[in-house]
Design an enzyme around this catalytic site. Structure first.
Site, mmCIF file in Angstrom:
data_model
loop_
_atom_site.group_PDB
_atom_site.id
_atom_site.type_symbol
_atom_site.label_atom_id
_atom_site.label_comp_id
_atom_site.label_asym_id
_atom_site.label_seq_id
_atom_site.Cartn_x
_atom_site.Cartn_y
_atom_site.Cartn_z
ATOM 1 N N ASN A 18 0.777 -1.123 0.060
ATOM 2 C CA ASN A 18 -0.078 -0.054 -0.287
ATOM 3 C C ASN A 18 0.962 1.331 -0.133
ATOM 4 O OD1 ASN A 18 -2.861 -0.284 -0.010
ATOM 5 N ND2 ASN A 18 -2.479 -1.787 1.824
ATOM 6 N N ARG A 69 7.654 -0.181 24.823
ATOM 7 C CA ARG A 69 7.148 0.175 23.563
ATOM 8 C C ARG A 69 6.878 1.851 23.653
ATOM 9 N NH1 ARG A 69 3.710 -2.954 20.279
ATOM 10 N NH2 ARG A 69 4.019 -4.740 21.647
ATOM 11 N N ARG A 95 2.901 -3.345 14.697
ATOM 12 C CA ARG A 95 2.704 -3.311 15.886
ATOM 13 C C ARG A 95 1.738 -2.439 16.304
ATOM 14 N NH1 ARG A 95 7.258 -4.412 18.976
ATOM 15 N NH2 ARG A 95 7.130 -2.292 20.294
ATOM 16 N N ASN A 111 -5.262 4.360 9.048
ATOM 17 C CA ASN A 111 -4.577 3.146 8.500
ATOM 18 C C ASN A 111 -5.545 2.457 7.460
ATOM 19 O OD1 ASN A 111 -3.600 0.350 9.259
ATOM 20 N ND2 ASN A 111 -5.403 -0.054 10.099
ATOM 21 N N HIS A 113 -7.408 -1.261 6.557
ATOM 22 C CA HIS A 113 -7.548 -2.629 7.261
ATOM 23 C C HIS A 113 -8.432 -3.537 6.250
ATOM 24 C CE1 HIS A 113 -8.336 -5.643 10.111
ATOM 25 N NE2 HIS A 113 -9.629 -5.790 9.756
#
Length: 221
Positions: A18, A69, A95, A111, A113
């Protein structure tokens, strides 16, 4: 519309399929965004070499070098800030991001999906869609919020599930759709046609509906 092209960073962990679609869209000088940084948590991510060949700045910040993290995401945030990034696109970034990082970039981070959210959040979406007997499957671009795959939807596209589909064949068609959806969604955000406000997606009055040219691609209503 602000005539300055928005500076975009793409976060990847692998091949960056992408990411490539976004890079190709941004070649057009009239596209309202430019890909100026590709950032990965893996030094061996294939997409880094693809971006490098396209003349885009790349950087790997492996997560294994950090105790927490939060520390790793702080390093990512510093890299994005130093590059004067306006919008962050997750493209196969594998992540979960920390709450502080998401809060800092909320409304400016999106994002994609491989499912029609809110169905089939998380991994193995194609296999689960087939197991559920879905006749329609697809992909969603959404704003990133603290909860995985929960952010306000920007644009969705659908494909028919064929009677002889397996996970691989369905994934191939959905991925081709993703390559149309992601550049369309980024264009909408970078041009100011779409924004996140009050936990919802807000469209300007003159937003162009991709469904006018493709009935299987549509902004959220």
């Amino acid at each position: 519309m602000n005539s300055r092209r928005k500076r975009v960073a793409v976060l990847i962990s692998g091949r960056g399929s992408n990411m490539s679609a976004l890079i190709n869209a941004a070649i057009d000088p009239t596209y309202p965004a430019e890909i100026t940084l590709v950032l990965s948590n893996r030094e061996d991510a294939q997409g880094l070499s693809v971006a490098d060949e396209a003349g885009i700045a790349t950087r790997a910040i492996p997560h294994g070098g950090f105790k927490t993290r939060d520390d790793h995401d702080a390093a990512f945030d510093a890299a994005l800030t130093a590059a004067k990034i306006d919008i962050v696109c997750l493209a196969g970034y594998m992540r979960l991001l920390t709450a502080d990082f998401v809060k800092r970039w909320q409304g400016r981070m999106i994002n994609i999906h491989p499912a029609l959210l809110p169905s089939f959040k998380g991994l193995d979406s194609h296999a689960r869609a087939l197991a559920a007997g879905c006749r329609i499957h697809g992909a969603t671009v959404h704003f990133v919020t603290a909860d995985m795959d929960e952010g306000p939807i920007i644009v969705q596209g659908a494909v028919a599930v064929l009677k002889d589909d397996d996970e691989a064949s369905l994934a191939t068609r959905v991925l081709a759709l993703e390559h149309q959806l992601y550049p369309a969604a980024l264009k909408m955000i970078a041009s100011g046609a779409v924004r996140m406000s009050g936990g919802a997606t807000v469209f300007s009055d003159d937003v162009t509906n991709p469904a006018q040219t493709d009935p299987l691609i549509s902004p959220a209503c």
